[in-house]
Design a protein around this motif. Structure first.
Motif, PDB file in Angstrom:
ATOM      1  N   SER A  32      43.948  54.237  56.286  1.00  0.00           N
ATOM      2  CA  SER A  32      43.125  55.068  57.450  1.00  0.00           C
ATOM      3  C   SER A  32      42.157  55.512  55.856  1.00  0.00           C
ATOM      4  N   THR A  33      43.073  56.106  55.019  1.00  0.00           N
ATOM      5  CA  THR A  33      42.166  56.857  53.589  1.00  0.00           C
ATOM      6  C   THR A  33      41.333  56.142  53.059  1.00  0.00           C
ATOM      7  N   LEU A  34      41.920  54.249  52.880  1.00  0.00           N
ATOM      8  CA  LEU A  34      40.470  54.100  52.709  1.00  0.00           C
ATOM      9  C   LEU A  34      39.474  53.550  53.348  1.00  0.00           C
ATOM     10  N   ARG A  35      39.500  53.721  54.195  1.00  0.00           N
ATOM     11  CA  ARG A  35      38.492  53.234  55.578  1.00  0.00           C
ATOM     12  C   ARG A  35      37.359  54.450  55.519  1.00  0.00           C
ATOM     13  N   ALA A  36      38.585  55.833  55.485  1.00  0.00           N
ATOM     14  CA  ALA A  36      37.848  57.050  55.673  1.00  0.00           C
ATOM     15  C   ALA A  36      36.742  56.199  54.328  1.00  0.00           C
ATOM     16  N   ILE A  37      36.946  56.457  52.976  1.00  0.00           N
ATOM     17  CA  ILE A  37      36.479  56.307  52.320  1.00  0.00           C
ATOM     18  C   ILE A  37      35.400  55.244  51.915  1.00  0.00           C
ATOM     19  N   ASP A  38      35.461  53.767  52.399  1.00  0.00           N
ATOM     20  CA  ASP A  38      34.684  52.672  52.114  1.00  0.00           C
ATOM     21  C   ASP A  38      35.155  51.843  52.867  1.00  0.00           C
ATOM     22  N   PRO A  39      34.701  50.979  54.154  1.00  0.00           N
ATOM     23  CA  PRO A  39      34.716  50.391  54.973  1.00  0.00           C
ATOM     24  C   PRO A  39      35.380  49.279  54.408  1.00  0.00           C
ATOM     25  N   ARG A  94      36.895  54.654  38.646  1.00  0.00           N
ATOM     26  CA  ARG A  94      37.875  55.674  37.916  1.00  0.00           C
ATOM     27  C   ARG A  94      37.446  56.794  39.046  1.00  0.00           C
ATOM     28  N   ASN A  95      35.808  57.173  39.774  1.00  0.00           N
ATOM     29  CA  ASN A  95      36.236  57.857  40.583  1.00  0.00           C
ATOM     30  C   ASN A  95      36.818  57.722  42.439  1.00  0.00           C
ATOM     31  N   LEU A  96      36.874  56.301  42.662  1.00  0.00           N
ATOM     32  CA  LEU A  96      37.082  55.858  43.636  1.00  0.00           C
ATOM     33  C   LEU A  96      39.048  56.154  43.613  1.00  0.00           C
ATOM     34  N   MET A  97      39.187  56.111  42.346  1.00  0.00           N
ATOM     35  CA  MET A  97      41.352  56.693  42.193  1.00  0.00           C
ATOM     36  C   MET A  97      41.461  57.791  42.027  1.00  0.00           C
ATOM     37  N   MET A  98      40.034  58.416  42.062  1.00  0.00           N
ATOM     38  CA  MET A  98      40.689  60.244  41.942  1.00  0.00           C
ATOM     39  C   MET A  98      40.374  60.440  43.367  1.00  0.00           C
ATOM     40  N   ILE A 129      40.928  58.082  46.209  1.00  0.00           N
ATOM     41  CA  ILE A 129      41.948  58.146  46.482  1.00  0.00           C
ATOM     42  C   ILE A 129      43.092  58.557  46.457  1.00  0.00           C
ATOM     43  N   ARG A 130      43.351  59.081  45.733  1.00  0.00           N
ATOM     44  CA  ARG A 130      44.856  60.351  45.131  1.00  0.00           C
ATOM     45  C   ARG A 130      44.347  61.858  45.436  1.00  0.00           C
ATOM     46  N   ASN A 131      43.340  62.386  45.090  1.00  0.00           N
ATOM     47  CA  ASN A 131      43.031  63.450  46.222  1.00  0.00           C
ATOM     48  C   ASN A 131      43.413  63.252  47.499  1.00  0.00           C
ATOM     49  N   GLN A 132      42.360  62.362  48.184  1.00  0.00           N
ATOM     50  CA  GLN A 132      42.644  62.037  49.690  1.00  0.00           C
ATOM     51  C   GLN A 132      43.885  61.865  50.219  1.00  0.00           C
ATOM     52  N   LEU A 133      44.481  61.639  49.386  1.00  0.00           N
ATOM     53  CA  LEU A 133      46.578  61.076  49.632  1.00  0.00           C
ATOM     54  C   LEU A 133      47.398  63.076  49.942  1.00  0.00           C
ATOM     55  N   LYS A 134      47.004  63.320  48.881  1.00  0.00           N
ATOM     56  CA  LYS A 134      47.477  64.463  48.860  1.00  0.00           C
ATOM     57  C   LYS A 134      47.352  65.363  49.423  1.00  0.00           C
ATOM     58  N   GLU A 135      46.613  65.824  50.403  1.00  0.00           N
ATOM     59  CA  GLU A 135      46.373  66.042  51.242  1.00  0.00           C
ATOM     60  C   GLU A 135      46.808  66.195  51.910  1.00  0.00           C
ATOM     61  N   ILE A 136      47.118  65.172  52.437  1.00  0.00           N
ATOM     62  CA  ILE A 136      48.686  64.580  53.737  1.00  0.00           C
ATOM     63  C   ILE A 136      49.233  65.147  53.035  1.00  0.00           C
ATOM     64  N   ASP A 137      49.959  64.400  52.182  1.00  0.00           N
ATOM     65  CA  ASP A 137      51.218  64.786  50.991  1.00  0.00           C
ATOM     66  C   ASP A 137      51.435  65.407  49.965  1.00  0.00           C
ATOM     67  N   VAL A 138      51.825  66.503  49.292  1.00  0.00           N
ATOM     68  CA  VAL A 138      51.069  66.789  48.611  1.00  0.00           C
ATOM     69  C   VAL A 138      52.490  65.518  46.930  1.00  0.00           C
ATOM     70  N   ARG A 139      53.469  65.401  47.839  1.00  0.00           N
ATOM     71  CA  ARG A 139      54.508  63.652  47.610  1.00  0.00           C
ATOM     72  C   ARG A 139      53.589  62.909  46.789  1.00  0.00           C
ATOM     73  N   TYR A 140      52.329  62.235  47.437  1.00  0.00           N
ATOM     74  CA  TYR A 140      52.462  60.791  47.263  1.00  0.00           C
ATOM     75  C   TYR A 140      51.225  60.660  46.175  1.00  0.00           C
ATOM     76  N   ASN A 141      52.188  60.249  45.227  1.00  0.00           N
ATOM     77  CA  ASN A 141      51.302  59.588  44.438  1.00  0.00           C
ATOM     78  C   ASN A 141      50.923  57.839  44.586  1.00  0.00           C
ATOM     79  N   PRO A 142      49.321  57.812  44.243  1.00  0.00           N
ATOM     80  CA  PRO A 142      49.415  56.087  44.849  1.00  0.00           C
ATOM     81  C   PRO A 142      49.391  55.750  42.923  1.00  0.00           C
ATOM     82  N   VAL A 143      50.233  54.531  42.959  1.00  0.00           N
ATOM     83  CA  VAL A 143      49.880  53.997  41.757  1.00  0.00           C
ATOM     84  C   VAL A 143      48.999  52.158  42.067  1.00  0.00           C
TER      85      VAL A 143
END
Length: 388
Positions: free
Chosen positions: A320-327, A361-365, A367-381
């Motif tokens: 859902s995070t990815l779809r919100a960033i770019d379908p 690079r911007n997309l990576m940042m 994704i990381r920021n929006q996932l951490k808004e859901i749970d600060v423990r999330y670390n996307p690789v």
């Protein structure tokens, strides 16, 4: 006429996936092309010399180059039909494209030479004779070329040959160039301007343009093209027919000549499956793809956990995070390394080719920021790749 020639000269004509049948189609097309073009060359050159028309002579040599092109095409089909060997384990199918490229260069060369000759005629005008017989011969040549165009396109579609399709288009271009020559001759009766030279320039331009078009069509598969969308969808549909496969990604199709394609795809299967049964199902899927598309497919299995509610929820968060960033973004190969303080979310993201290094690079940042808004423990690789 086309069906009669095919019935007369080609055995098992409907088996177009057979390399020998395909070769026979190519040889037939080339032989017919040589016969027609040599006849037209002789007629037009004779008329051009008798009337002093450089545009007709240009058109005559265009027919001669077309005849030579047909000879090169025959050689290309003969070589491409050779069986695979130690040096070329995937066969010689790409020779057909190389032959098409040689034809393109030959056509461009002829066009450039007659462009220079036509410009010289503009600078040094010479009167052009006109007769009804001349007009009739040129009209007949246009009819022959129309038939040749339809003939090559028909065979090209039967055997899925871009070279023969290009030859068909070249024949249609010849109809246009001859029509321009006729218009130039008629106009020459009513003016002292060097219409013949100007028309010759137009003819040369059409020749060059046709050569460039053929070169473009034959260079593309040599460089490597994206898979044909219809073929790709057919492969995916056939693979997904298996009950053991829950998703696919990373489809790559390699073209080793028209009708000779190898492909690989990653198939997601439940991690708790009976892998002996899954292996058998994948073998069946590979066989069905070959039987229905003619593509030799290799399937790589990716085990995924589909019954773990926790992992399913994490996957939905990421998706859902990815779809919100770019379908246009899609994800695959999702895995989790769980921990109390950090949860590693490991996955691949398929991005459009418009994403450059900075955009990734911007997309990576993001994704990381929006996932951490859901749970600060999330670390996307994340690993980025492109749709092939």
């Amino acid at each position: 006429m086309t069906n009669a020639l095919i019935h007369l000269f080609i055995k098992n004509a409907d088996d177009t996936r057979n390399a020998r049948v395909r070769e026979s189609y190519g040889v037939l097309s080339g032989a017919v092309g040589i016969a027609c073009n040599v006849l037209l060359f002789a007629l037009k050159l004779t008329i051009g010399l008798l009337t002093g028309s450089i545009s007709i002579a240009a058109d005559a040599f265009n027919n001669l180059s077309d005849g030579l092109s047909c000879l090169i095409s025959i050689i290309g089909f003969k070589v491409s039909g050779k069986e695979p060997d130690e040096k070329h384990p995937f066969g010689y199918g790409r020779t057909e494209y190389i032959a098409g490229l040689a034809v393109a260069f030959l056509i461009i060369l002829v066009g450039v030479e007659f462009f220079k000759t036509s410009v010289d005629r503009i600078l040094h005008p010479t009167a052009v004779a006109f007769s009804g017989v001349l007009l009739g011969v040129l009209a007949a040549s246009m009819l022959v070329k129309l038939w040749m165009g339809a003939f090559n396109v028909s065979i090209g579609r039967r055997i899925d040959s871009p070279v023969l399709m290009a030859a068909g288009q070249d024949s249609r271009n010849d109809v246009i160039t001859t029509g321009v020559v006729v218009l130039g001759m008629i106009a020459g009766r009513f003016t002292t301007l060097p219409v013949d030279g100007y028309v010759g320039v137009l003819v040369a331009g059409f020749i060059i343009w046709a050569g460039i078009g053929i070169a473009r069509d034959t260079v593309a598969p040599l460089l490597g093209e994206a898979a044909d969308p219809e073929v790709a969808q057919s492969i995916i549909k056939i693979v997904m027919e298996s009950d053991c496969i829950v998703g696919v990604h990373d489809l790559i199709v390699h073209n080793y000549g028209a009708g000779r394609s190898l492909a690989s795809i990653h198939a997601e299967v439940p991690a708790d499956s009976d892998f002996v049964a899954v292996h058998e199902a994948i073998d069946e899927a590979e066989k069905h793809v070959w039987q229905r598309t003619g593509v030799y497919l290799v399937i790589h299995m990716d085990p995924i956990d589909v019954n773990n509610a926790h992992i399913a929820a994490l996957r939905e968060h990421v998706d859902s995070t990815l779809r919100a960033i770019d379908p246009a973004l899609t994800m695959h190969d999702f895995r989790v390394v769980d921990g109390e303080r950090q949860i590693n979310l490991i996955f691949d993201v398929v991005v459009p080719f418009t994403y450059d290094v900075s955009a990734k690079r911007n997309l990576m940042m993001t994704i990381r920021n929006q996932l951490k808004e859901i749970d600060v423990r999330y670390n996307p690789v994340v690993t980025f790749d492109h749709k092939m």
